[in-house]
Design a protein around this motif. Sequence first.
Motif: not given
Length: 433
Positions: A363, A366, A369, A394, A398, A401-402, A428
């Motif tokens: 990812h 991310y 981000d 955040f 993330l 979400r990962q 990430i």
Amino acid sequence: MTSTSINPRSTSYEFLGPPGALFISLAVPITTYALYFGCSEEAGGCPPPDLQTIPDRVTLALSSPQWWKSLWDTEAALMYLGWYAFCVVAWAILPGAVIEGKPLRNGQTKKYKINAFSTFLLSLGLATGYIYRFGPESFTFLYEKWVGFVTASVLMSFVQAVFVYAMSFQDGKLLALGGNSGNFIYDWFIGRELNPSIGSFDIKSFNELRPGLILWALVDISMACEQAVRRGGFANVTDSIWLVLLFQIGYVADGLYNEPAIFTTMDIITDGFGFMLSVGDLAWVPFVYSLQARYLVFNQVELGPVATALIVGLNGTGYWIFRDANGEKNDFRNGRNPKHLTFYTTKSGSKLLTSGWWGRSRHPNYFGDILMALAWSLPTGFNTPITYFYVTYFAVLLIHRQRRDDENCERKYGLDWERYKEIVPYRIIPKVY
């Protein structure tokens, strides 16, 4: 194909099931308010002085009918409703291409009108003209009526979640695989219907991109207007708030300009639309993500050229990673491979990138981000940790979400996913996580 085979019962929970869904449903609005009452002029600072008295003050406020009434602002509610209606009308009347989304499991394909960036430009144009005509003091109402706007957005989120949940029981609805548990609280929160729509108006993708995201940019502009009023004009506005506006409005513009990319994301493809997404889109994004700009209104920071250059460099690095990684993925998904990236082919025929940014981590977008989120917080300085809430939250979001994505891929690809993880071991951050 029977209704049961298309819409099977959900067999697992996320967020610790119904108790977790209820907790988050309460925690998100409470946190949104708390970030104001714990970091504002009204509170006396960021954080407020005399921290030891906060529990007593909270208890006193919650027991006061007058305090509860102060959360409501009729004028702010009407303005918010007008803003939402404006976004709907703009979606309907502004020209835009129509694209097809990914095929659904019932064999159908939804069509989406692409004009979020046009709505953004129209909004910015109207706001700029209004400020030019009436002065910066005319656009400070978002700062002055902050709590009222938060309340209006939370109420809109709640009403929409109830509405789409009720709609999901109509015949022929395609439900989200994770939102058909049979538990009211959980399904209402996570989203029971996959793509709730009114005619061609897709509620989920509309909320994802328009009312909250564009409002975030307008909130930032309102904060700059408030500081301009206090400092005698835009020429005297601090470099720190200009940086926050540049970074955040640029991020919003980038997301809206690349609107078609959203239709390949987990939110659109697999998640239903319930309170989780509605309150996130409509309340959390504009009124939590803009915390740095609001803080800089009453704690005005001058960075100087060296700090400014370093922060710009950090944000630029994050954006480069974010955009280049997403570009590689989107090109590959659309049958293009201009960088001649290598890939791993699973038994199901799916292809997973193993070089470029996607060979460095699973990812990499991310990672970009997170770097940008840090750059948005740094202009506030180091006098308080509260303005770093965004980057902390955040990063946690993330990572979650990962993990969700990895679990979905493990179910989808089986042993092929284990082999892929051996090729691309980092989640990430390359060489770190």
